[in-house]
Design a protein around this motif. Structure first.
Motif, PDB file in Angstrom:
ATOM      1  N   GLU A  34       8.710  26.428  -0.997  1.00 47.94           N
ATOM      2  CA  GLU A  34       8.901  24.749  -1.141  1.00 47.94           C
ATOM      3  C   GLU A  34       7.813  23.946  -0.500  1.00 47.94           C
ATOM      4  O   GLU A  34       7.642  24.352   0.859  1.00 47.94           O
ATOM      5  N   LEU A  35       7.143  23.227  -1.092  1.00 53.44           N
ATOM      6  CA  LEU A  35       5.924  22.350  -0.254  1.00 53.44           C
ATOM      7  C   LEU A  35       6.371  21.122  -0.284  1.00 53.44           C
ATOM      8  O   LEU A  35       6.791  20.266  -1.226  1.00 53.44           O
ATOM      9  N   ARG A  36       6.469  20.444   1.050  1.00 56.22           N
ATOM     10  CA  ARG A  36       7.262  19.101   1.401  1.00 56.22           C
ATOM     11  C   ARG A  36       6.299  17.966   1.104  1.00 56.22           C
ATOM     12  O   ARG A  36       5.146  18.053   1.536  1.00 56.22           O
ATOM     13  N   CYS A  37       6.612  16.826   0.557  1.00 63.07           N
ATOM     14  CA  CYS A  37       5.666  15.798   0.374  1.00 63.07           C
ATOM     15  C   CYS A  37       6.763  14.576   0.541  1.00 63.07           C
ATOM     16  O   CYS A  37       7.689  14.346  -0.224  1.00 63.07           O
ATOM     17  N   ASN A  38       6.393  13.701   1.382  1.00 68.41           N
ATOM     18  CA  ASN A  38       7.073  12.350   1.328  1.00 68.41           C
ATOM     19  C   ASN A  38       6.162  11.037   1.301  1.00 68.41           C
ATOM     20  O   ASN A  38       4.900  11.282   1.470  1.00 68.41           O
ATOM     21  N   TYR A  39       6.585  10.079   0.729  1.00 77.00           N
ATOM     22  CA  TYR A  39       5.813   9.001   0.262  1.00 77.00           C
ATOM     23  C   TYR A  39       6.282   7.740   1.031  1.00 77.00           C
ATOM     24  O   TYR A  39       7.512   7.645   1.229  1.00 77.00           O
ATOM     25  N   SER A  40       5.470   6.676   1.019  1.00 76.74           N
ATOM     26  CA  SER A  40       5.866   5.442   1.418  1.00 76.74           C
ATOM     27  C   SER A  40       5.389   4.340   0.526  1.00 76.74           C
ATOM     28  O   SER A  40       4.050   4.545   0.042  1.00 76.74           O
TER      29      SER A  40
ATOM     30  N   SER B  72       7.529   0.434  -7.083  1.00 73.20           N
ATOM     31  CA  SER B  72       7.751   1.770  -7.685  1.00 73.20           C
ATOM     32  C   SER B  72       6.599   2.526  -7.792  1.00 73.20           C
ATOM     33  O   SER B  72       5.587   2.113  -7.967  1.00 73.20           O
ATOM     34  N   VAL B  73       6.882   3.767  -7.689  1.00 75.60           N
ATOM     35  CA  VAL B  73       5.612   4.800  -7.788  1.00 75.60           C
ATOM     36  C   VAL B  73       5.726   5.730  -8.680  1.00 75.60           C
ATOM     37  O   VAL B  73       6.898   6.062  -9.445  1.00 75.60           O
TER      38      VAL B  73
ATOM     39  N   GLU C  94      11.210  17.817  -7.375  1.00 72.17           N
ATOM     40  CA  GLU C  94      12.301  16.749  -7.747  1.00 72.17           C
ATOM     41  C   GLU C  94      12.141  15.428  -6.974  1.00 72.17           C
ATOM     42  O   GLU C  94      11.709  15.640  -5.697  1.00 72.17           O
ATOM     43  N   PHE C  95      12.105  14.519  -7.443  1.00 77.85           N
ATOM     44  CA  PHE C  95      12.034  13.261  -7.048  1.00 77.85           C
ATOM     45  C   PHE C  95      13.277  12.530  -6.610  1.00 77.85           C
ATOM     46  O   PHE C  95      14.398  12.411  -7.154  1.00 77.85           O
ATOM     47  N   ASN C  96      13.124  12.192  -5.233  1.00 76.70           N
ATOM     48  CA  ASN C  96      14.346  11.873  -4.483  1.00 76.70           C
ATOM     49  C   ASN C  96      14.132  10.376  -3.958  1.00 76.70           C
ATOM     50  O   ASN C  96      13.302  10.178  -2.837  1.00 76.70           O
ATOM     51  N   LYS C  97      14.617   9.350  -4.609  1.00 75.74           N
ATOM     52  CA  LYS C  97      14.049   8.252  -4.241  1.00 75.74           C
ATOM     53  C   LYS C  97      14.496   7.578  -2.792  1.00 75.74           C
ATOM     54  O   LYS C  97      14.040   6.877  -2.146  1.00 75.74           O
ATOM     55  N   SER C  98      16.040   7.974  -2.562  1.00 74.34           N
ATOM     56  CA  SER C  98      16.425   7.451  -1.297  1.00 74.34           C
ATOM     57  C   SER C  98      15.806   8.296  -0.098  1.00 74.34           C
ATOM     58  O   SER C  98      15.736   7.547   1.000  1.00 74.34           O
TER      59      SER C  98
ATOM     60  N   ALA D 132       0.912  -1.053  -0.129  1.00 75.75           N
ATOM     61  CA  ALA D 132       0.128  -0.119   0.051  1.00 75.75           C
ATOM     62  C   ALA D 132       0.876   1.309  -0.178  1.00 75.75           C
ATOM     63  O   ALA D 132       2.181   1.166   0.273  1.00 75.75           O
ATOM     64  N   GLN D 133       0.520   2.367  -0.377  1.00 75.04           N
ATOM     65  CA  GLN D 133       1.019   3.546  -0.429  1.00 75.04           C
ATOM     66  C   GLN D 133       0.495   4.743   0.351  1.00 75.04           C
ATOM     67  O   GLN D 133      -0.739   4.509   0.614  1.00 75.04           O
ATOM     68  N   SER D 134       1.290   5.665   0.708  1.00 68.44           N
ATOM     69  CA  SER D 134       0.495   6.506   1.584  1.00 68.44           C
ATOM     70  C   SER D 134       1.705   7.999   1.330  1.00 68.44           C
ATOM     71  O   SER D 134       2.665   7.611   0.713  1.00 68.44           O
TER      72      SER D 134
END
Lengths: 112, 111
Positions: free
Chosen positions: A20-26, A30-31, A66-70, A1-3
């Motif tokens: 800058e508006l922050r967003c983190n995902y779990s 791959s998403v 910017e997508f930051n996978k790490s 599941a994603q969030s």
């Protein structure tokens, strides 16, 4: 599941200042990542999306992300905001491209 | 081109009643999705339809149902309305995945 977690519920910023508006995902897979904007009493408008390739994505109205996978992040930025950027901003994630999981939103207020 | 059209824009219903919301996708778009946005929250996925077949269902009770017609328009039905069903219901359409266009929504108030 994603969030999705949008770390700031409200962001006030002065006109012509950067934001800058922050967003983190779990996600365990791959998403695909999206930013939408919602003006009062309106639906959602797509600002930009990351599907693959370059991690720096440019969108409409001068926004980029910017997508930051790490760091599992997808922060939205604009170098100089205008009064008209005042709105609610939603980050969303999808692993299929057809079902989106949205964050709780960030209310951006641009101060004259 | 017309965007995604939803009707009605607003409506008020009483607890226990049933409601039908309608969505006309952008011409040529075969995929339609429905989302519920409670005040102060992000949209939550309810259903996705493609070529009249259900392709996805979110975590909503069976009181929620939907269908897609041969012209790709869609209806969302909610039975036995609860106060907690009060929300903005958004419809989105897409030609293919990854590029959804949202309508302006239907504001449902349950009293």
């Amino acid at each position: 599941a994603q969030s999705v977690t949008q770390l700031d519920s409200q962001v006030p910023v002065f006109e012509e200042a950067p934001v800058e508006l922050r967003c983190n995902y779990s996600s365990s897979v791959s998403v695909y990542l999206f930013w939408y904007v919602q003006y009062p009493n309106q639906g959602l408008q797509l600002l930009l999306k990351y599907l693959s390739g370059s991690t720096l994505v440019k969108g409409i109205n001068g926004f980029e992300a910017e997508f930051n996978k790490s760091q599992t992040s997808f922060h939205l930025r604009k170098p100089s905001v205008h009064i008209s950027d005042t709105a609610e901003y939603f980050c969303a994630v999808s692993d299929t491209g057809n079902q989106f999981y949205f964050g709780t939103g960030t209310s951006l207020t641009v101060i004259p | 081109d017309a965007g995604v059209t939803q009707s009605p824009t607003h409506l008020i219903k009483t607890r226990g009643q049933q409601v039908t919301l309608r969505c006309s996708p952008i011409s040529g778009h075969k995929s339609v999705s429905w989302y519920q946005q409670v005040l102060g929250q992000g949209p939550q996925f309810i259903f996705q339809y493609y070529e009249k077949e259900e392709r996805g269902r979110g975590n909503f009770p069976d009181r929620f149902s939907a269908r897609q017609f041969p012209n790709y328009s869609s209806e969302l039905n909610v039975n036995a309305l609860l106060l907690g069903d009060s929300a903005l219901y958004l419809c989105a359409s897409s030609l293919n995945d990854y590029g959804y266009t949202f309508g302006s929504g239907t504001r449902l108030t349950v009293v």
